[in-house]
Motif scaffolding. Sequence first.
Motif, short mmCIF file in Angstrom:
data_model
loop_
_atom_site.label_atom_id
_atom_site.label_comp_id
_atom_site.label_asym_id
_atom_site.label_seq_id
_atom_site.Cartn_x
_atom_site.Cartn_y
_atom_site.Cartn_z
N GLN A 71 0.84 -1.20 0.00
CA GLN A 71 0.00 0.00 0.00
C GLN A 71 0.87 1.25 0.00
O GLN A 71 1.78 1.39 0.82
N ARG A 72 0.57 2.17 -0.88
CA ARG A 72 1.35 3.39 -0.98
C ARG A 72 1.04 4.36 0.15
O ARG A 72 -0.05 4.35 0.72
N TYR A 73 2.00 5.24 0.42
CA TYR A 73 1.81 6.31 1.40
C TYR A 73 0.58 7.14 1.07
O TYR A 73 -0.23 7.47 1.94
N ASP A 74 0.43 7.47 -0.21
CA ASP A 74 -0.66 8.37 -0.61
C ASP A 74 -1.97 7.63 -0.88
O ASP A 74 -2.90 8.19 -1.48
N ALA A 75 -2.07 6.39 -0.40
CA ALA A 75 -3.33 5.65 -0.53
C ALA A 75 -4.43 6.23 0.35
O ALA A 75 -5.62 6.05 0.07
N GLU A 118 1.84 15.53 14.02
CA GLU A 118 2.47 15.00 12.82
C GLU A 118 3.97 15.01 13.05
O GLU A 118 4.52 15.98 13.57
N VAL A 119 4.63 13.94 12.68
CA VAL A 119 6.07 13.81 12.86
C VAL A 119 6.72 13.65 11.50
O VAL A 119 6.40 12.72 10.75
N SER A 120 7.61 14.56 11.17
CA SER A 120 8.29 14.52 9.87
C SER A 120 9.67 13.89 9.94
O SER A 120 10.25 13.57 8.90
N GLU A 121 10.23 13.72 11.14
CA GLU A 121 11.52 13.06 11.25
C GLU A 121 11.40 11.61 10.80
O GLU A 121 10.37 10.97 11.01
N PRO A 122 12.44 11.06 10.17
CA PRO A 122 12.34 9.70 9.63
C PRO A 122 12.25 8.63 10.72
O PRO A 122 12.96 8.69 11.73
N VAL A 123 11.37 7.67 10.50
CA VAL A 123 11.22 6.49 11.36
C VAL A 123 11.15 5.27 10.47
O VAL A 123 11.02 5.37 9.25
N GLY A 124 11.22 4.08 11.09
CA GLY A 124 11.23 2.86 10.29
C GLY A 124 10.41 1.75 10.89
O GLY A 124 9.92 1.85 12.03
N GLN A 125 10.27 0.68 10.14
CA GLN A 125 9.54 -0.49 10.63
C GLN A 125 10.22 -1.13 11.83
O GLN A 125 9.55 -1.73 12.67
N GLY A 160 -6.61 11.84 15.34
CA GLY A 160 -6.57 11.70 16.78
C GLY A 160 -5.28 11.14 17.31
O GLY A 160 -5.14 10.90 18.52
N GLY A 161 -4.30 10.91 16.43
CA GLY A 161 -3.06 10.29 16.85
C GLY A 161 -1.86 10.97 16.22
O GLY A 161 -1.83 12.19 16.02
N ILE A 162 -0.85 10.16 15.90
CA ILE A 162 0.39 10.67 15.31
C ILE A 162 0.50 10.12 13.90
O ILE A 162 0.42 8.90 13.68
N ASN A 163 0.66 11.00 12.94
CA ASN A 163 0.84 10.61 11.54
C ASN A 163 2.31 10.83 11.19
O ASN A 163 2.81 11.96 11.27
N TYR A 164 2.98 9.75 10.82
CA TYR A 164 4.41 9.82 10.51
C TYR A 164 4.58 10.09 9.02
O TYR A 164 4.21 9.28 8.17
N ARG A 165 5.13 11.25 8.73
CA ARG A 165 5.24 11.71 7.34
C ARG A 165 6.43 11.12 6.60
O ARG A 165 6.50 11.18 5.38
#
Length: 525
Positions: free
Chosen positions: A13-17, A371-378, A37-42
């Motif tokens: 699934q794409r990010y922009d889905a 919203e968090v724009s710093e990079p995170v990973g699986q 209502g939560g945190i969206n990781y950009r």
Amino acid sequence: MGRNILFITTDQQRYDALGCNGGKIAQTPVADKLAAGGINYRRAHNQNVVCMPARSTMITGQYVRTHGVVANGVALPPDAPSVAAYLHEKAGYRTALLGKAHFEPAFDLQGRWFENSMARKDSTGPYRGFDRMELAMHVPVGGWHYSLWMMKNHPDELGGFAPLLSAAPGGDTGAPEVKYNPIPREHYHTDWVAARTIAYLDSLDPDDNWFVWMSFPDPHHPWDPPQDEARRINWRDLDLPAGYPGSREKIEKILGGKPRHWLDWYEGRFGNFEGGPGTFVPCKLTEDQIREVNALTHVENELIDQACGRVLARIAERGWESRTDVIFTTDHGELQGDFGLLYKGPYHVDALMRLPMIWRPAPSAKVAPSEVSEPVGQLDLAPTFCQIAGVPVPDWMQGKPLPVAPGSGRERVITEWDSQFAAIGMHLRSIYRDGYTLTVYEKSTRDYGFELANVPPALAPRGGIFDIRYDGTEGELYNLREDPMQWRNLWDDPAYAKVKSDLRADLYDNLPPERNPKLPVEAPA
């Protein structure tokens, strides 16, 4: 009582889905509400762009080179670390995985691996730390629980699915792996996964703490949703995706500026057997076929969103909503028309690496939306589950709990690729940092991987060459602020020589050692 964890994953699934990530077609109000209502990781990225390595990272919290599942033909050892087992042992959580697991090779009709034989053995676990596993894949073949349920209860509906990895033409346009499936919606695997999740939740006591991984096989190909739902989006009304360059001439010019296997796949000289059907030649795609694939993908995303809504409603009915954390993400993306391509493979761009990732903490935790724009990973997911459960993050996990607000100081995220076929032998290492993506192509090898000669005839690629060799000097570099589509490769641009050098050094400074010895590639996928 502690906090419960509903971990929702999709496949490919794409990010922009999602609407909350800029999607304009699929209606995803449930995911959008979770994000609001939560945190969206950009800037969430996977650590590998195909299923098994990505999923193995999610369950272990480890880099791909550490857990060793570098490709889809490499099985995660049964005794590999598991966050589900850890939560069960350290915090008494009830645990379940409902839907797609894929920690072991799926092309396994003999049932060599337990995932593929457990349903035939009338088993639902325990396995890998999950008290209960009820498994599904994209089509009802093989020995998974969904497959046997369909064979037993609805055998006349088995022929409605498109064949997986066949590139068979279908639909209105002859698009690959497209079919309007006559199956009733309630029998399709999306609704089946939601129903089995609800059934498991209903088996629990109100005071139980639980970790439930609800794993949807869609919107991964084949694109064959129930036909009564599939026409809710008319492909004829869709614009081509923003990442589609337009004319064949423009596509070839863009791909010609990248390492050789990009253009060679597009024109049919390279068989991208690791990312899609071996017979698929992208330059033969028509624009209408891309529209039809996209329309059905959007439909599948809507069905997933609605299924999530039903499960969340049941959680609320059970009185768990205030103490339940919900995390939504995927394993990897889909090219979906970008660059004139479909499917996935050794192509390290946002379409495949950048993920939707949303964490709606339990309302009782009183975490402010952000919203968090710093990079995170699986690899940060498993440590986050530990933090939610109130147990220490074990030393074997290499990620860190996800930040809940901007200002974490995180700088980079790393993604890798290693070919599962010795004849291909590609090795890609990518870093995202400071708005740039850099991919190093390490020297090609021939001494690791499955031999193409051993691929079963029914799965073998037809046509294409596999002798693209990289000498270690090739690569890709994109300035995403100026070139979000990643159409201009800056690798050889003298103006970016220092940026390239700095990013390359940072990449290798932060890669952990490779597992030694490597796990063997034991199956074609």
